[in-house]
Write an enzyme that holds these catalytic residues in place. Structure first.
Site, PDB file in Angstrom:
ATOM      1  N   CYS A 219      85.528 -26.853  12.159  1.00  0.00           N
ATOM      2  CA  CYS A 219      86.436 -25.737  11.562  1.00  0.00           C
ATOM      3  C   CYS A 219      87.746 -25.998  12.181  1.00  0.00           C
ATOM      4  O   CYS A 219      87.666 -27.265  12.436  1.00  0.00           O
ATOM      5  CB  CYS A 219      86.618 -25.353  12.880  1.00  0.00           C
ATOM      6  SG  CYS A 219      84.367 -24.575  13.572  1.00  0.00           S
TER       7      CYS A 219
ATOM      8  N   ARG B 100      87.988 -29.471   5.052  1.00  0.00           N
ATOM      9  CA  ARG B 100      87.486 -29.100   6.136  1.00  0.00           C
ATOM     10  C   ARG B 100      85.635 -28.160   5.726  1.00  0.00           C
ATOM     11  O   ARG B 100      85.067 -28.212   6.775  1.00  0.00           O
ATOM     12  CB  ARG B 100      87.862 -29.098   7.916  1.00  0.00           C
ATOM     13  CG  ARG B 100      88.751 -30.045   7.163  1.00  0.00           C
ATOM     14  CD  ARG B 100      89.682 -29.570   8.621  1.00  0.00           C
ATOM     15  NE  ARG B 100      88.957 -29.854   9.770  1.00  0.00           N
ATOM     16  CZ  ARG B 100      89.020 -30.194  11.347  1.00  0.00           C
ATOM     17  NH1 ARG B 100      89.645 -31.314  10.652  1.00  0.00           N
ATOM     18  NH2 ARG B 100      88.458 -30.184  11.827  1.00  0.00           N
TER      19      ARG B 100
ATOM     20  N   TRP C  44      83.507 -23.059  10.343  1.00  0.00           N
ATOM     21  CA  TRP C  44      82.541 -23.546   9.849  1.00  0.00           C
ATOM     22  C   TRP C  44      81.291 -23.592  10.193  1.00  0.00           C
ATOM     23  O   TRP C  44      81.685 -24.719  11.293  1.00  0.00           O
ATOM     24  CB  TRP C  44      82.504 -24.997   8.974  1.00  0.00           C
ATOM     25  CG  TRP C  44      81.731 -25.607   7.759  1.00  0.00           C
ATOM     26  CD1 TRP C  44      81.459 -25.257   6.936  1.00  0.00           C
ATOM     27  CD2 TRP C  44      81.378 -27.396   7.941  1.00  0.00           C
ATOM     28  NE1 TRP C  44      80.832 -25.402   6.127  1.00  0.00           N
ATOM     29  CE2 TRP C  44      80.320 -26.660   6.504  1.00  0.00           C
ATOM     30  CE3 TRP C  44      80.886 -28.401   9.169  1.00  0.00           C
ATOM     31  CZ2 TRP C  44      79.727 -27.731   5.545  1.00  0.00           C
ATOM     32  CZ3 TRP C  44      80.576 -29.123   8.005  1.00  0.00           C
ATOM     33  CH2 TRP C  44      80.281 -29.012   6.378  1.00  0.00           C
TER      34      TRP C  44
ATOM     35  N   GLY D 102      84.923 -26.471  17.450  1.00  0.00           N
ATOM     36  CA  GLY D 102      83.605 -27.502  19.235  1.00  0.00           C
ATOM     37  C   GLY D 102      82.906 -27.096  19.563  1.00  0.00           C
ATOM     38  O   GLY D 102      82.047 -25.709  18.686  1.00  0.00           O
TER      39      GLY D 102
ATOM     40  N   GLU E 228      69.044 -47.612   0.370  1.00  0.00           N
ATOM     41  CA  GLU E 228      69.217 -46.759   0.251  1.00  0.00           C
ATOM     42  C   GLU E 228      70.626 -46.980  -0.074  1.00  0.00           C
ATOM     43  O   GLU E 228      71.826 -47.211  -0.728  1.00  0.00           O
ATOM     44  CB  GLU E 228      69.323 -46.205   1.869  1.00  0.00           C
ATOM     45  CG  GLU E 228      70.795 -45.398   2.525  1.00  0.00           C
ATOM     46  CD  GLU E 228      71.834 -43.978   1.226  1.00  0.00           C
ATOM     47  OE1 GLU E 228      70.908 -43.904   0.486  1.00  0.00           O
ATOM     48  OE2 GLU E 228      71.917 -43.898   1.511  1.00  0.00           O
TER      49      GLU E 228
ATOM     50  N   LYS F 216      73.815 -46.894  -2.355  1.00  0.00           N
ATOM     51  CA  LYS F 216      75.088 -46.709  -2.255  1.00  0.00           C
ATOM     52  C   LYS F 216      76.355 -47.738  -3.044  1.00  0.00           C
ATOM     53  O   LYS F 216      76.811 -47.070  -3.629  1.00  0.00           O
ATOM     54  CB  LYS F 216      74.923 -47.382  -0.970  1.00  0.00           C
ATOM     55  CG  LYS F 216      75.169 -46.665   0.358  1.00  0.00           C
ATOM     56  CD  LYS F 216      76.133 -45.439   0.011  1.00  0.00           C
ATOM     57  CE  LYS F 216      75.513 -44.127  -0.967  1.00  0.00           C
ATOM     58  NZ  LYS F 216      74.382 -43.340  -0.792  1.00  0.00           N
TER      59      LYS F 216
ATOM     60  N   GLU G 153      75.826 -47.024  -7.548  1.00  0.00           N
ATOM     61  CA  GLU G 153      76.333 -46.275  -7.604  1.00  0.00           C
ATOM     62  C   GLU G 153      77.760 -45.564  -7.305  1.00  0.00           C
ATOM     63  O   GLU G 153      78.839 -44.647  -7.815  1.00  0.00           O
ATOM     64  CB  GLU G 153      76.118 -44.849  -6.646  1.00  0.00           C
ATOM     65  CG  GLU G 153      76.406 -44.443  -5.259  1.00  0.00           C
ATOM     66  CD  GLU G 153      76.087 -43.063  -4.862  1.00  0.00           C
ATOM     67  OE1 GLU G 153      75.796 -41.891  -5.514  1.00  0.00           O
ATOM     68  OE2 GLU G 153      75.260 -43.033  -3.408  1.00  0.00           O
TER      69      GLU G 153
ATOM     70  N   LYS H  41      78.825 -34.533  -6.310  1.00  0.00           N
ATOM     71  CA  LYS H  41      78.970 -34.079  -4.880  1.00  0.00           C
ATOM     72  C   LYS H  41      77.711 -33.611  -5.173  1.00  0.00           C
ATOM     73  O   LYS H  41      76.465 -33.918  -4.294  1.00  0.00           O
ATOM     74  CB  LYS H  41      79.421 -33.547  -4.099  1.00  0.00           C
ATOM     75  CG  LYS H  41      79.885 -33.974  -2.941  1.00  0.00           C
ATOM     76  CD  LYS H  41      79.397 -35.235  -2.521  1.00  0.00           C
ATOM     77  CE  LYS H  41      78.776 -35.773  -0.669  1.00  0.00           C
ATOM     78  NZ  LYS H  41      78.525 -36.729  -0.668  1.00  0.00           N
TER      79      LYS H  41
HETATM   80  C1  AGP Z   1      73.787 -40.546  -2.447  1.00  0.00           C
HETATM   81  O1  AGP Z   1      74.939 -41.276  -2.280  1.00  0.00           O
HETATM   82  C2  AGP Z   1      74.271 -39.290  -3.960  1.00  0.00           C
HETATM   83  N1  AGP Z   1      75.562 -38.829  -4.057  1.00  0.00           N
HETATM   84  C3  AGP Z   1      72.855 -38.330  -3.907  1.00  0.00           C
HETATM   85  O2  AGP Z   1      71.844 -39.368  -4.493  1.00  0.00           O
HETATM   86  C4  AGP Z   1      72.628 -37.554  -3.168  1.00  0.00           C
HETATM   87  O3  AGP Z   1      72.129 -38.035  -1.508  1.00  0.00           O
HETATM   88  C5  AGP Z   1      71.406 -36.327  -3.648  1.00  0.00           C
HETATM   89  O4  AGP Z   1      72.525 -36.020  -5.132  1.00  0.00           O
HETATM   90  C6  AGP Z   1      71.230 -35.546  -3.495  1.00  0.00           C
HETATM   91  O5  AGP Z   1      71.634 -34.255  -2.559  1.00  0.00           O
HETATM   92  P1  AGP Z   1      71.859 -33.577  -1.900  1.00  0.00           P
HETATM   93  O6  AGP Z   1      71.513 -34.527   0.075  1.00  0.00           O
HETATM   94  O7  AGP Z   1      73.430 -32.289  -1.902  1.00  0.00           O
HETATM   95  O8  AGP Z   1      70.810 -32.409  -1.981  1.00  0.00           O
END
Ligand code: AGP
Length: 604
Positions: A3, A28, A75, A102, A478, A482, A485, A599
């Site tokens: 928050c 935030r 939040w 918190g 993973e 990273k 991407e 995102k």
């Molecule tokens: C991961 O770095 C990417 N941004 C992408 O793979 C992401 O994890 C995927 O789109 C899932 O998103 P979510 O966790 O919001 O469902």
């Protein structure tokens, strides 16, 4: 959890300043907002679910003659987003108003104690115990009342409080950020520096245990009952940089928050003695627990790789089958559903279309659903039977980092809790080891220069391969995601045992191969896979346990603190997150907003 709180006292009209400073904390994340203003001997309160601008709209015709007040964007972590759960919260008399950021871990017992003393509560939040404690202890000295009240709290708090008729704003801080903005003839409080930048670049970063007050003409800080001074920092940042906490990118800021985000995710669920308690959060499914026979874990991208850690861990600790699938495939394959099947959806945003669709499909078939979600109040969180929130705070960078480690942490908690309630296992030894992970994460984070040096050596390469076995395979996947991407370089991960079934053909002289070797039980097998790629000229970069003699013979290696095989994933992934970050930075990539990506993928 993340928050935002603000406070103002000075010559200006307080309401516009409070709205303006709150809006600078919007990044935030929030689902409700509220203000409380000192108006003569009374307190004016306005709060509601929704955006700050909705509240501003509601008050636009009110000309409130106040020069002091507090504000909050929430939040939610306790109690769903709603008008009555929004902050500020009042005591019974309405003469004390409080905003808080918190988690109060012992709020249940405090609530019962206060109710027994006749206090009536109007919300479901943990925060509301604070104004009622202040009411209990206030005998004319607000600061003394606040110091006594916070001495009763366990957990994390950044608190701002106003008392009717007192022209000072009182504060207390422990484990949640709080700064003083030092103005000319006016002073501010805020959760984060960006809120006050348009008014002053002079800030004091408060420390744990600080209490005190701000008035128009001064600020006073105590540690315990001793008055202290703290140095004023001249903030060199502009607004944008300030929202990144002064870091160049959100990605590195979020990578470096992972000790705190894991600590927050464990908070209240993992006790000091190692015991695990998810009973309150899983209550809606408690009656169905005994007939749990099989778990499905369904997610996309990074969330799917977190699910891989969950699969390996839960199958091993609980002994039930765990199927895992990417949501875009799961939805379209004819999945035979049986009695005792449960579905876990993992999603940072809680809005990913394929994951949400999988949830809806399975709910229609009567399958119990658990969401492991970061964004409070998101679709997947709202529609799952139960949500186990990751408490990573808002993740702004498109590349997910702290959400991944928080998701894996939730799987550890869930697996241990299920083993406790379904198999009667004494999980405390595991829980005690889990308690050490946040500190071990901070030890890994402290070695980031080592990774930066590796990136200097590697950023001109065009192909990267990542290999691992068991839970390290998910970490390798993973790490490859990273890197690809945000650097746009080719990065591919393989189960190390698969190399000889084809991928070995890709290995050429000098190609970098990142080998994740943290699973003691599989180490010998990994060594033979490393020898396979070595023999073809690969340059092997190891992610190893501290003390692994392999360190002497690899081209480069990064070591993580020792822990049990199950718990290495949140440690081993961090050097890979950093490698992706520093290579991309050397290449001058956009990093926080990579090309072609969003995102939250809310389309199929
Ligand atoms: C991961 O770095 C990417 N941004 C992408 O793979 C992401 O994890 C995927 O789109 C899932 O998103 P979510 O966790 O919001 O469902």
């Amino acid at each position: 959890m993340s928050c935002g709180i603000v406070a103002y006292v000075g010559p200006r009209k307080a309401l516009p300043v409070i709205f303006d400073t709150l809006k600078r904390l919007e990044y935030r994340g929030y689902d409700s907002a509220g203000v409380a203003l000192l108006v003569g001997k009374e307190i004016f309160l306005a709060k509601q679910k929704g955006k700050i601008k909705d509240l501003e709209e509601r008050l636009k015709d009110e000309d409130i003659p106040s020069k002091m007040g507090i504000g909050h964007t929430r939040w939610a972590t306790h109690g769903r987003p709603s008008d009555f759960n929004a902050h500020p919260h009042l005591d019974c008399s309405g003469k004390i108003a409080v905003v808080h950021n918190g988690i109060i871990e012992n709020y249940n017992e405090l609530r019962e104690e206060l109710k027994a003393k006749g206090h009536n509560f109007r919300s479901e939040t943990d925060t509301e115990v604070i104004p009622h404690l202040l009411e209990e202890y206030y005998q004319g000295d607000p600061l003394q009342a606040l110091q006594k009240a916070v001495s009763r709290l366990q957990g994390s708090y950044a608190v701002a409080a106003i008392f009717a008729g007192v022209d000072k704003v009182f504060f207390a801080r422990k484990d949640s950020p709080l700064i003083i903005g030092v103005g000319e003839g006016e002073n501010f409080l805020a959760s984060d520096i960006p809120a006050v930048l348009p008014y002053t670049k002079k800030v004091i970063v408060l420390e744990d245990g600080d209490t005190g007050f701000i008035s128009e003409s001064e600020y006073v800080i105590f540690q315990g009952d001793k008055r202290i001074e703290r140095k004023i920092m001249e903030v060199p940042w502009d607004q944008q940089a300030a929202e990144r906490g002064g870091f160049e990118h959100f990605m590195i800021k979020e990578i470096l928050e992972q000790d705190q985000s894991i600590r927050d995710t464990l908070r209240q669920r993992l006790h000091e003695d190692g015991d695990i308690d998810l009973s309150e959060e899983l209550a809606p499914l408690a009656d169905k627990l005994p007939n749990l026979r099989r778990l499905f874990i369904v997610a996309c991208g990074t969330a799917y790789y977190a699910g891989m850690a969950g699969k390996y861990f839960i199958e091993s600790i609980l002994g039930i089958p765990v199927e895992i699938d990417i949501a875009s495939e799961f939805r379209y394959r004819a999945v035979p559903i049986m009695e005792g099947d449960w579905l876990i959806l993992v999603s940072q945003s809680g809005e990913t279309a394929d994951t949400l669709a999988a949830l809806r499909d399975m709910k229609q078939k009567g399958v119990p659903t658990i969401g492991i979600v970061n964004a409070v109040g998101s679709s997947i969180a709202r529609e799952s039977d139960v949500t186990l929130y990751t408490r990573a705070g808002p993740e702004i960078c498109v590349a997910s980092t702290k959400a991944y480690t928080a998701q894996v942490t939730v799987f550890y908690l869930l697996g241990l809790y299920l083993a406790k309630v379904l198999k009667g296992m004494d999980v405390r030894p595991y829980g005690q080891e889990l308690l050490t992970i946040p500190h071990k994460v901070s030890q890994v984070l402290a070695k980031r220069e080592e990774v930066e040096k590796m990136a200097e050596e590697l950023y001109k390469e065009r192909d990267f391969f990542f290999i691992g076995r068991g839970m390290d395979w998910g970490v390798a996947l993973e790490g490859a995601l990273k890197l690809k991407e945000i650097s746009y370089l080719r990065a591919e991960a393989f189960a190390a045992g698969e190399l000889k079934h084809g991928p070995l053909a890709l290995i050429y002289d000098g190609v970098p191969v990142v080998a994740v070797v943290t699973q003691e039980a599989l180490r010998d097998k990994m060594i033979s896979n490393i020898e396979e790629v070595w023999a073809r000229g690969a340059r092997v970069i190891g992610v190893l346990r501290e003390g692994d003699p392999l360190q002497e013979s690899l081209a480069m290696s990064f070591t993580i603190p020792n822990t049990i095989d199950y718990f290495t994933s949140p440690l081993a992934v961090i050097p890979l997150q950093m490698l992706a970050y520093y290579i991309s930075r050397k290449l001058g990539r956009e990093i926080d907003q990579p090309r072609n990506l969003a995102k939250s993928v809310t389309v199929e």
